[in-house]
Design an enzyme around this catalytic site. Structure first.
Site, PDB file in Angstrom:
ATOM      1  N   ASP A  74       0.838  -1.207   0.000  1.00 18.02           N
ATOM      2  CA  ASP A  74       0.000   0.000   0.000  1.00 18.02           C
ATOM      3  C   ASP A  74       0.867   1.250   0.000  1.00 18.02           C
ATOM      4  O   ASP A  74       2.061   1.219  -0.354  1.00 18.02           O
ATOM      5  CB  ASP A  74      -0.975  -0.069   1.201  1.00 18.02           C
ATOM      6  N   ASP A 100      -6.086   4.760  -5.639  1.00 19.84           N
ATOM      7  CA  ASP A 100      -6.694   5.492  -4.534  1.00 19.84           C
ATOM      8  C   ASP A 100      -6.916   6.958  -4.918  1.00 19.84           C
ATOM      9  O   ASP A 100      -6.318   7.463  -5.882  1.00 19.84           O
ATOM     10  CB  ASP A 100      -5.751   5.384  -3.323  1.00 19.84           C
ATOM     11  N   ASP A 126     -12.932   2.465   4.602  1.00 19.55           N
ATOM     12  CA  ASP A 126     -11.767   2.305   5.479  1.00 19.55           C
ATOM     13  C   ASP A 126     -12.177   1.702   6.813  1.00 19.55           C
ATOM     14  O   ASP A 126     -11.313   1.368   7.630  1.00 19.55           O
ATOM     15  CB  ASP A 126     -11.094   3.663   5.716  1.00 19.55           C
TER      16      ASP A 126
HETATM   17  C1  DGJ Z   1      -7.084   5.345   1.873  1.00 23.21           C
HETATM   18  C2  DGJ Z   1      -7.425   3.919   1.595  1.00 23.21           C
HETATM   19  O1  DGJ Z   1      -8.790   3.703   1.715  1.00 23.21           O
HETATM   20  C3  DGJ Z   1      -6.631   3.028   2.528  1.00 23.21           C
HETATM   21  O2  DGJ Z   1      -6.998   1.700   2.343  1.00 23.21           O
HETATM   22  C4  DGJ Z   1      -5.167   3.243   2.281  1.00 23.21           C
HETATM   23  O3  DGJ Z   1      -4.834   2.813   1.001  1.00 23.21           O
HETATM   24  C5  DGJ Z   1      -4.822   4.706   2.472  1.00 23.21           C
HETATM   25  N1  DGJ Z   1      -5.668   5.559   1.698  1.00 23.21           N
HETATM   26  C6  DGJ Z   1      -3.386   4.957   2.096  1.00 23.21           C
HETATM   27  O4  DGJ Z   1      -3.069   6.279   2.122  1.00 23.21           O
END
Ligand code: DGJ
Length: 728
Positions: free
Chosen positions: A365, A477, A547
């Site tokens: 990630d 993202d 999240d």
């Molecule tokens: C937001 C995402 O929803 C998370 O899963 C992760 O990837 C973070 N951003 C990383 O900055």
């Protein structure tokens, strides 16, 4: 044949298996809405346009034209000439006056469906879909308006879109171009929408439709955490199995409005489209503007049928990915495991342990590039940080592959950190209003995707990395909303095009990506689930749902998401406890059962979790291997809602032939009398007999659905059960 035209009565009709949509023409050529509802089997008639009642139509009584316009059920109402309900189309001429009126000119009916230039759109073969395109014209402005309707018979879906062509000699300003309108008589409608916040996306909300306008919308440049481009109007008493439902969903990933308006005449106008706030488009002579698509469905059998219409439709006619019907790899993502604090050795230690447990892919990630050790730098600098990834990315990927896992990577391509090499080189590439310090969110600014060179830079930054190693998956993202809408590239008169041009830029980038890397598994994401919409599904078969990975919070998030979107599209992972978002601890088993209703994966430090939890992973992996096809391809039934009852949640997935049904039950809170609860199940054949796997119990489908099934032995909050019924 799904589309008919009755020339004598000037009536168009679109049929699906369970619904009919009827359009009529007034003597002047206004395109009116006659009917949408249960399938009609006899010929449709135009009297519902009420053209014989006062106020007479303008050709009979020009004196009362405004009363007519404010009353007539329009298919595509235009603004500025006397229909005071919400208009769908506002256009301003060169002299600065806003007003337009469109009349039927001709139509075309054809099998199949054409794509929409630059936009995601549903598709189907000539056997699956038939299209009606009605050409209307504003004779004064020399403006052509194409109203497109496509009938997908099997899925009970009508899609709509609008295309505008300037045939005149003056440049026109389009100030509002919605994509669909549905004028109906009120039936004491209730309005269902999906609302929330970060970490609380798409909770179902229901309220009465009252006089005046009520809407959900986004002016944030993306669909948003808070509101969602979906609206259903339902008759009183509608539930999963009964009631009439009229629903719209927008195939678009930017600003939107979805609005219901109850009028003085007790009619209800439902509209959906690109939000008019901060939108306008200069339509030069010969230019075309294409408005995005709306997906309409009608169900006379409650919300459950609406849901299954949408699920089938998105699986059959929107998602293009080769992964659509394939098992998705069980992945482990290092975000909640390490956040920014990782290096090659840490990732490899996770990969080794993951492999031993049966996990199939490691996803690296945020934090692998530039100088990114926290969220306040380096977006835009897509070069590998070799202080973290000693030996480089290729080395890491090779090592992960050697362990036996596939490799996936995170990007946030649309963004730029003020603290980045890219910003130091190209501050003008950030969206900003000249002379005003742009608003930062998560310490970042947004790239101006209306600029062709920005698109090229962004695309190449991602593609170079993907070409450099054996990367199977990308998490794309997007962690902030848009603001300070100014482009140093666009001229003064085009600044209000920026929101839409931005979305077109995102689509262009993702189209290039899936074209060059057709086997890539792409997962979209936006600070959790702020851009979970049908537009993104056109590019990625799955989207990170939220999240918030807490199993109990996820019940409501996943219930709302699955109201419209197939389970196969919902990114869902098992994370560690206490949960990082809400601090709650739930059993590892429950977390597994809840994630099984989505793409299924892990988001934890597998080298650090308790031995007891780790030992459960191989069993969960077997569970996923056993049920992934059923969950991905099956029919979804919502059985009980924790959101409504505050105690328990239950859903089922039934194979298309109803030979097997998987029921998930989560006991959230509270005591149950005699420790059992009766649940009326759905998704079975009433006449068939089903064995409950792992027992010698046999039930008839009828008994399970009419009488109910006993969930017994319930003790302990947050526990869950999985029941697999197999037809004898
Ligand atoms: C937001 C995402 O929803 C998370 O899963 C992760 O990837 C973070 N951003 C990383 O900055």
């Amino acid at each position: 044949m799904a589309v008919y035209y009755d020339d004598k009565n000037k009536i168009f009709r679109l049929d699906t298996e369970k619904s009919t949509y009827v359009i009529g023409l007034s003597p002047e050529g206004y395109v009116g809405h006659i009917y949408y509802g249960a399938r009609l089997y006899q010929e449709a008639a135009g009297y519902l346009l009420r053209m014989d009642e006062p106020p007479y139509t303008p050709s009979v009584n020009q004196r009362e034209k405004s009363a007519f316009l404010d009353f007539f059920p329009m298919e595509y109402p235009t603004g500025g000439v006397g229909d005071y309900r919400e208009s769908c189309f506002n256009v301003r001429n060169e002299k600065g006056c806003m007003g337009s009126e469109i009349f039927y000119v001709s139509h075309e009916v054809y099998k199949g469906k054409r794509g929409l230039e630059g936009l995601p759109a549903s598709f189907g073969t000539e056997d699956e879909v038939e299209t009606l395109e009605i050409l209307c014209e504003d004779p004064i402005l020399k403006l052509q308006v194409y109203l497109s309707y496509s009938a997908f018979e099997k899925e009970n879906i009508i899609t709509r879109s609008v295309r505008i062509v300037n045939m005149g000699v003056q440049t026109l300003k389009l100030e509002k171009v919605y994509s669909a309108c549905l004028d109906m008589d009120d039936e004491k409608f209730r309005m269902l929408t999906l609302c929330g916040a970060w970490a609380r996306e798409r909770h179902i909300q229901e309220c009465e439709v009252h006089y005046g306008k009520q809407m959900v919308s986004s002016a944030k440049g993306e669909t948003s955490h808070q509101e969602h481009p979906f609206m259903a109007l339902v008759t009183p008493g509608t539930n999963q199995v009964q009631g009439q439902v009229y629903a719209m969903n927008f195939v678009y990933s930017g600003n939107f409005i979805a609005q219901a308006e109850r009028t003085q005449f007790d009619s209800v106008r439902m509209v959906m489209g690109i939000h008019q706030e901060e939108f306008s488009w200069n339509l030069k002579p010969s230019d075309t503007f294409q408005a995005p698509e709306i997906v309409l469905t009608y169900s006379g059998e409650g919300l459950g049928q609406m849901t299954r219409n949408y699920h089938d439709f998105y699986r059959n006619h929107m998602i293009r990915s080769p992964y659509l019907h394939k098992k998705r790899p069980i992945l482990i993502n290092n975000w909640e495991a390490t956040y920014f604090d990782f290096d090659t050795e840490k990732l490899l230690s996770i990969a080794r342990e993951a492999k031993a447990c049966g996990i199939e892919m490691l996803v690296m990630d945020d934090g692998w590039f530039g100088e990114r050790n926290s969220d306040d730098s380096s977006l835009g600098d897509w070069t590998v940080n070799e202080k973290k990834l000693q030996g480089g990315l290729r080395h890491l990927v090779e090592e992960v592959n050697a362990i036996g896992l596939d490799f996936g990577i995170w990007f946030e391509p649309e963004m730029i950190s003020p603290n980045s090499e890219l910003y130091r080189r190209h501050p003008e590439w950030a969206i900003q209003i000249p002379g005003r310090e742009p608003t930062q969110s998560r310490s970042q600014l947004v790239l101006d995707l209306s600029r062709p060179e920005v698109l090229d830079y962004v695309y190449e930054s991602v593609a170079v990395i993907l070409r450099s190693a054996n990367i199977s998956y990308v998490k794309w993202d997007m962690n902030r909303q848009l603001s300070d809408m100014g482009s140093t590239y666009l001229d003064k008169d085009s600044q209000q095009e920026l929101f839409h041009r931005y979305v077109l830029g995102v689509y262009a980038l993702q189209e290039r990506l899936v074209t060059e890397f057709p086997n890539l598994l792409l997962e979209n994401c936006s600070g959790g689930g702020a851009r979970f919409d049908p537009g993104m599904l056109y590019y990625s078969p799955q989207i990170w749902c939220s999240d918030d990975t807490d199993a109990i919070e996820r019940l409501m998030i996943q219930e709302g998401t699955a109201l419209v979107y197939p389970l196969s599209t919902m990114g869902a992972h098992i994370s560690d406890c206490p949960n990082h978002s809400v601090g709650r601890s739930t059993p590892f088993e429950t977390r597994g059962h809840v994630a099984l209703a989505g793409t299924f994966g892990y988001e934890l430090d597998i080298t650090k979790i308790s031995e007891q939890d780790r030992r459960m992973i191989p069993e969960q992996v077997r569970m996923y291997h056993k049920y992934h096809e059923l969950i991905r391809e099956g029919d979804y039934y919502r059985i009980a809602s924790y959101r409504e009852n505050h105690t328990h949640d239950c859903w089922a997935v039934s194979s298309r032939d109803k030979k097997e049904v998987l029921v998930t039950y989560v006991h959230v809170l509270g005591n149950v009398i005699a420790h059992s609860r009766k649940i009326k199940l759905q998704g079975f054949r009433p006449e068939a007999r089903y064995c409950l796997e792992g027992t010698d119990l046999v039930f008839t489908g009828e008994m399970l659905m009419q009488g109910g099934f006993l969930i017994s032995g319930l003790r302990g909050d947050y526990t869950s059960r999985l029941y697999h019924f197999i037809m004898e």
